[in-house]
Write an enzyme that holds these catalytic residues in place. Structure first.
Site, PDB file in Angstrom:
ATOM      1  N   GLY A 288       0.786  -1.224   0.000  1.00  0.00           N
ATOM      2  CA  GLY A 288       0.000   0.000   0.000  1.00  0.00           C
ATOM      3  C   GLY A 288       0.820   1.277   0.000  1.00  0.00           C
ATOM      4  O   GLY A 288       0.259   2.373  -0.102  1.00  0.00           O
TER       5      GLY A 288
ATOM      6  N   GLU B 267       4.539  -6.171   1.716  1.00  0.00           N
ATOM      7  CA  GLU B 267       4.222  -6.566   0.330  1.00  0.00           C
ATOM      8  C   GLU B 267       4.045  -5.357  -0.575  1.00  0.00           C
ATOM      9  O   GLU B 267       2.955  -5.151  -1.135  1.00  0.00           O
ATOM     10  CB  GLU B 267       2.888  -7.316   0.299  1.00  0.00           C
ATOM     11  N   PRO B 268       5.035  -4.543  -0.752  1.00  0.00           N
ATOM     12  CA  PRO B 268       4.854  -3.359  -1.595  1.00  0.00           C
ATOM     13  C   PRO B 268       4.876  -3.720  -3.084  1.00  0.00           C
ATOM     14  O   PRO B 268       5.669  -4.563  -3.512  1.00  0.00           O
ATOM     15  CB  PRO B 268       6.080  -2.511  -1.251  1.00  0.00           C
ATOM     16  N   GLY B 269       4.008  -3.095  -3.848  1.00  0.00           N
ATOM     17  CA  GLY B 269       4.052  -3.231  -5.299  1.00  0.00           C
ATOM     18  C   GLY B 269       4.457  -1.894  -5.888  1.00  0.00           C
ATOM     19  O   GLY B 269       5.575  -1.681  -6.350  1.00  0.00           O
ATOM     20  N   ARG B 270       3.505  -0.935  -5.771  1.00  0.00           N
ATOM     21  CA  ARG B 270       3.676   0.389  -6.368  1.00  0.00           C
ATOM     22  C   ARG B 270       4.985   1.072  -5.953  1.00  0.00           C
ATOM     23  O   ARG B 270       5.670   1.673  -6.771  1.00  0.00           O
ATOM     24  CB  ARG B 270       2.496   1.260  -5.941  1.00  0.00           C
TER      25      ARG B 270
ATOM     26  N   TYR C 144      -9.817   5.454 -11.752  1.00  0.00           N
ATOM     27  CA  TYR C 144      -9.800   6.025 -10.387  1.00  0.00           C
ATOM     28  C   TYR C 144      -9.718   7.547 -10.382  1.00  0.00           C
ATOM     29  O   TYR C 144      -9.553   8.149  -9.316  1.00  0.00           O
ATOM     30  CB  TYR C 144      -8.579   5.522  -9.605  1.00  0.00           C
TER      31      TYR C 144
ATOM     32  N   CYS D  23     -12.739   4.894 -28.268  1.00  0.00           N
ATOM     33  CA  CYS D  23     -14.042   5.408 -28.634  1.00  0.00           C
ATOM     34  C   CYS D  23     -14.942   5.600 -27.412  1.00  0.00           C
ATOM     35  O   CYS D  23     -16.005   4.986 -27.328  1.00  0.00           O
ATOM     36  CB  CYS D  23     -14.662   4.402 -29.589  1.00  0.00           C
ATOM     37  N   GLU D  24     -14.486   6.365 -26.464  1.00  0.00           N
ATOM     38  CA  GLU D  24     -15.279   6.656 -25.263  1.00  0.00           C
ATOM     39  C   GLU D  24     -14.876   8.036 -24.742  1.00  0.00           C
ATOM     40  O   GLU D  24     -13.683   8.369 -24.735  1.00  0.00           O
ATOM     41  CB  GLU D  24     -15.005   5.627 -24.148  1.00  0.00           C
TER      42      GLU D  24
END
Ligand code: LLP
Length: 437
Positions: A249, A291-294, A334, A361-362
């Site tokens: 996190g 458990e870091p990812g980012r 987000y 296309c949005e």
């Protein structure tokens, strides 16, 4: 943090108006490869990993970092982290497969899934992977499958939901009564005592409160509650823990005006109460896991993209790119901010305000809203920053746009570590029934 330092934290700098990433001229790269393209800087991955490792070592020697593979599953990134002696946190059997394919040994993997199927459990048992459960019913099913398989019920962990969560967006907050993850306080005694009755011999415990936390103080309350439940499990059931996993996190400064997460405050919050209960001698001598990812992967990567269309609709200016939410979904999903900068600022004096949009296309295909940038022209290249976490792993081939390639920079050299998808890749797995042929 001033802007130049903020850029340099990400190994970016302007030299004579040209943007350099990891000492390489981004324009030179853009001219050699097809855009959009992900570029990953090995140095940043190693630097961030070591920062965290040093932080943990300075407070509690018996620690392990589990890189959250969901943030970046590229095999070369996994290999870089293997060479740093990292461990790996996986959320699915597919991620475990990627790890095993990179030569990572099973004892270096923790499997924190959710809504596990029996096939997930069989895969974990067959491959000797430590599983971190988040429901009572999963425990019963897992124990049954161990019985059938005849393997030793070695070690097990449960994910605690401390009900205090945090995160950069409601979708990334993973604690609270309304949230699907983890086990609430009132069921913790029940799951551990049942696990022991069912023959599991060793235990760990885990929590992960959310993702993208930039204020370390957000960890305070959930960790206090975590410590209380650990003490309770030890005093009531006599459980000695092999590890205590504080989850990931840890956020990064996506915006130039943001300061980085304060690792001193973070570590003080993590260590203080944890060391107290370890020193009391009641909970065993557990390893401390995070458990870091980012934190490890996000700032290592930029997306190089080319402007194909400048459109002035008489009301506002749009800069249309070849990258869109198929390439980076975080802004659309987000409302996340990713800083976007010119690869070439030379001779550009006029500052204008643009919506930076993709080709999907949005109407929601907006990568940056109301961005003030030195005047943009069709054909110019831009860099989208901090794309190394949840960038490629959340990309899609929507609108049948093949996913881009990935490059790795190591010591001034460029390596293509993933090819771009082709049109044929997009239709490869389809079969047309005979009657339609
Ligand atoms: N451990 C567990 C059990 C997790 O569920 C996660 C992330 C992590 C560790 C790593 O979190 P990190 O250190 O990277 O924040 N797609 C979202 C993030 C979702 C994260 C889901 N779980 C985003 O782009 O912000």
């Amino acid at each position: 943090m001033n802007y130049i330092d903020w850029l340099s934290r990400k190994d970016l700098e302007y030299r004579d108006g040209g943007l350099y990433f990891a000492n390489l001229n981004t324009l030179g790269i853009a001219e050699k490869f097809r855009t959009p393209i992900y570029i990953i800087n090995e140095k940043t991955i190693r630097k961030r990993y070591r920062e965290l490792k040093d932080t943990l070592n300075s407070g509690y020697k018996k620690n392990k970092i589990y890189f959250a593979v969901k943030s970046n599953t590229n095999l070369s990134i996994l290999k870089i982290l293997v060479s740093e002696r990292s461990n790996f946190d996986c959320s699915s059997t597919g991620e475990i497969h990627a790890c095993l394919s990179s030569g990572i040994s099973p004892e270096r993997i923790i499997y924190t899934g959710n809504m596990f199927t029996n096939n997930d459990f069989k895969f974990a048992i067959d491959n000797d992977i430590l599983t971190n459960l988040d429901s009572y019913s999963q425990l019963i099913r897992l124990a049954n499958l161990y019985e059938k398989n005849g393997k030793d019920k070695r070690i097990l962990s449960f994910r605690f939901n401390p009900e205090f969560g945090a995160g950069h967006h409601p979708h990334t907050i993973t604690a609270g009564k309304e949230i699907k993850f983890g086990i609430l306080e009132n069921q913790m005694i029940k799951v551990y005592s049942k696990a022991r009755d069912l023959g599991f011999k060793k235990f760990g415990i885990h929590q992960h409160i959310g993702s993208g936390i930039i204020n370390a103080k957000d960890y305070e309350k959930p960790i206090e509650k975590f410590i209380t439940i650990i003490e309770k499990l030890s005093s009531q059931l006599g459980i000695q823990f092999e590890f205590v996993d504080f989850g990931g996190g840890l956020g990064i400064p996506y915006r130039p005006e943001q300061d980085p997460l304060d690792l001193n405050i973070y570590s003080e919050i993590v260590f203080t109460r944890f060391k107290e209960i370890v020193e009391k001698g009641e909970i065993g001598e557990p390893f401390l896991f995070i458990e870091p990812g980012r934190y490890i992967s996000a700032e290592s990567s930029i997306i190089l993209t080319q402007i194909n269309t400048i459109k002035d609709n008489g009301y506002k200016l749009f800069a249309g790119l070849d990258a869109g939410f198929n390439t980076l979904i975080r802004p659309t999903m987000y409302g996340s901010y990713h800083h976007i900068i010119n690869c070439n600022e030379k001779h550009k004096k006029k500052i204008l305000k643009y919506d930076i949009v993709g080709p999907i296309c949005e109407s929601g295909d907006v990568l940056g809203k109301d961005r003030e940038l030195p005047e943009l022209n069709e054909g110019d290249y831009l860099a989208i920053l901090d794309a190394g976490a949840y960038g490629y792993t959340m990309s899609s081939p929507y609108n049948s746009r093949p996913r881009p390639a990935e490059l790795l920079i190591n010591d001034g050299n460029l390596y293509k570590i993933r090819n771009e998808e082709t049109f044929d890749d997009l239709i490869r797995n389809q079969t047309v029934p005979d009657y339609l042929k």
